[in-house]
Design a protein around this motif. Structure first.
Motif, mmCIF file in Angstrom:
data_model
loop_
_atom_site.group_PDB
_atom_site.id
_atom_site.type_symbol
_atom_site.label_atom_id
_atom_site.label_comp_id
_atom_site.label_asym_id
_atom_site.label_seq_id
_atom_site.Cartn_x
_atom_site.Cartn_y
_atom_site.Cartn_z
ATOM 1 N N ARG A 294 0.819 -1.213 0.000
ATOM 2 C CA ARG A 294 0.000 0.000 0.000
ATOM 3 C C ARG A 294 0.853 1.263 0.000
ATOM 4 N NH1 ARG A 294 -2.579 -4.193 1.693
ATOM 5 N NH2 ARG A 294 -4.855 -4.341 1.582
ATOM 6 N N GLN B 299 -6.276 1.154 -2.934
ATOM 7 C CA GLN B 299 -5.654 0.809 -1.657
ATOM 8 C C GLN B 299 -4.376 1.617 -1.388
ATOM 9 O OE1 GLN B 299 -6.724 -1.112 0.716
ATOM 10 N NE2 GLN B 299 -8.149 -2.583 -0.142
ATOM 11 N N TYR C 56 -10.626 -2.480 3.785
ATOM 12 C CA TYR C 56 -9.969 -1.173 3.755
ATOM 13 C C TYR C 56 -9.281 -0.804 5.068
ATOM 14 C CZ TYR C 56 -12.934 -0.973 -0.347
ATOM 15 O OH TYR C 56 -13.549 -1.266 -1.546
ATOM 16 N N ARG D 162 -5.506 0.221 4.771
ATOM 17 C CA ARG D 162 -5.384 1.533 4.135
ATOM 18 C C ARG D 162 -5.703 2.655 5.124
ATOM 19 N NH1 ARG D 162 -9.963 3.069 -0.018
ATOM 20 N NH2 ARG D 162 -11.004 3.469 1.977
#
Length: 301
Positions: free
Chosen positions: A20, A30, A250, A253
């Protein structure tokens, strides 16, 4: 661009965080901007097999282009900030200390520590050397948790919460430190700090910890060791009750956004006193379980 070093690679987080930050091998949605992993050091792991550890290291070297160094001093000279990613919380003090003493920003992956002694010592070292220090489970920044805070003006204050997560155990990370910390972090993300007493009902299939907050609110965390593998919570607000599972796509992230911002600004996104309370909550839950579920008072930070 902040140059980031990784300390210990015995977790998939080493690979996933690097993807990421370095924008390699993962969908653009991402990506997290502003920092790049450039080097890593790792010691042996007491948690995962040597084969799996070697696999993570191979991916980091061959697929993600990360330079491995021989010692922590060498790593410190190559980077601006570090992420301590050791699965074993007991080594975090030793791993983080040289970077904190150098005044560098340090992110420590869960668990922050496996004892109040180590947790307090790291916090003291960071304060003494003006080193930004941050630790969190990625579940704290799940989009569903963020939604509760975003809806505060219409939903009102959180008056109670019940969180759950898988809670497999490992002797090197006792009690909820190993994996149940995800549910504990979710609970604190919803309730905030201020838990003053805990009690725990525990068996091989799971456990439930009841926390009493200083303002009278009650929150619970269920650690699951039998049944479906899932994360989620029910939150009771002044004007709304909402039950949801957490979409984990997610969470890395969202956590890394906060980590990078700390690296850039030297301002941690979470007060270290809340992290210390999470350590105290888990220690207290373990003490309560060992004593048949009696209430355990927690220290004040």
């Amino acid at each position: 661009m902040v140059r980031v070093g990784i300390v210990d690679t015995d977790t998939s987080h080493a690979v996933e965080f690097t993807k990421r930050l370095n924008h390699i091998g993962i969908d653009e949605e991402q990506w997290v901007d502003g920092a790049k992993v450039v080097a890593a050091w790792t010691g042996p792991s007491a948690i995962i097999s040597e084969d799996l550890h070697r696999q993570y290291n191979r991916i980091l070297r061959e697929e993600l282009g990360i330079q491995f160094v021989d010692n922590l001093d060498e790593l410190r000279n190559l980077v601006d900030a570090v992420m301590v990613l050791s699965q074993e919380g007991r080594v975090h003090l030793e791993r983080a200390k040289p970077f904190l003493e150098a005044g560098m920003p340090v992110f420590i992956d869960k668990p922050f520590a496996c004892s109040m002694h180590d947790a307090l010592l790291m916090a003291d070292i960071a304060q003494k050397h003006n080193a930004p220090l941050f630790s969190s489970s990625s579940l704290r920044y799940a989009l569903e948790v963020q939604r509760v805070h975003e809806q505060a003006s219409s939903w009102g204050k959180v008056v109670a919460a019940d969180a759950f997560s898988p809670a497999p155990t490992h002797p090197r990370n006792p009690g909820l430190f190993h994996y149940g910390i995800h549910g504990v972090e979710t609970l604190f993300a919803l309730m905030g700090k201020g838990c003053r007493r805990v009690r725990c009902v525990h068996n091989d299939d799971g456990e439930v910890v009841v926390g009493e907050w200083e303002d009278g609110r009650i929150g619970t965390m269920r650690g699951i060791r039998k049944g479906a593998h899932a994360y989620g919570f029910t939150v009771v607000c002044e004007k709304q009750v909402w039950a949801t599972t957490i979409d984990t796509r997610y969470i890395y992230r969202e956590l890394l956004k906060r980590v990078v911002k700390m690296f850039q600004t030297r301002k941690p996104p979470l007060d270290i006193s809340e992290t210390l309370q999470i350590v105290a909550f888990i220690e207290g839950a373990r003490q309560s379980a060992e004593q048949g579920g009696v209430p355990v008072d927690l220290p004040v930070f």
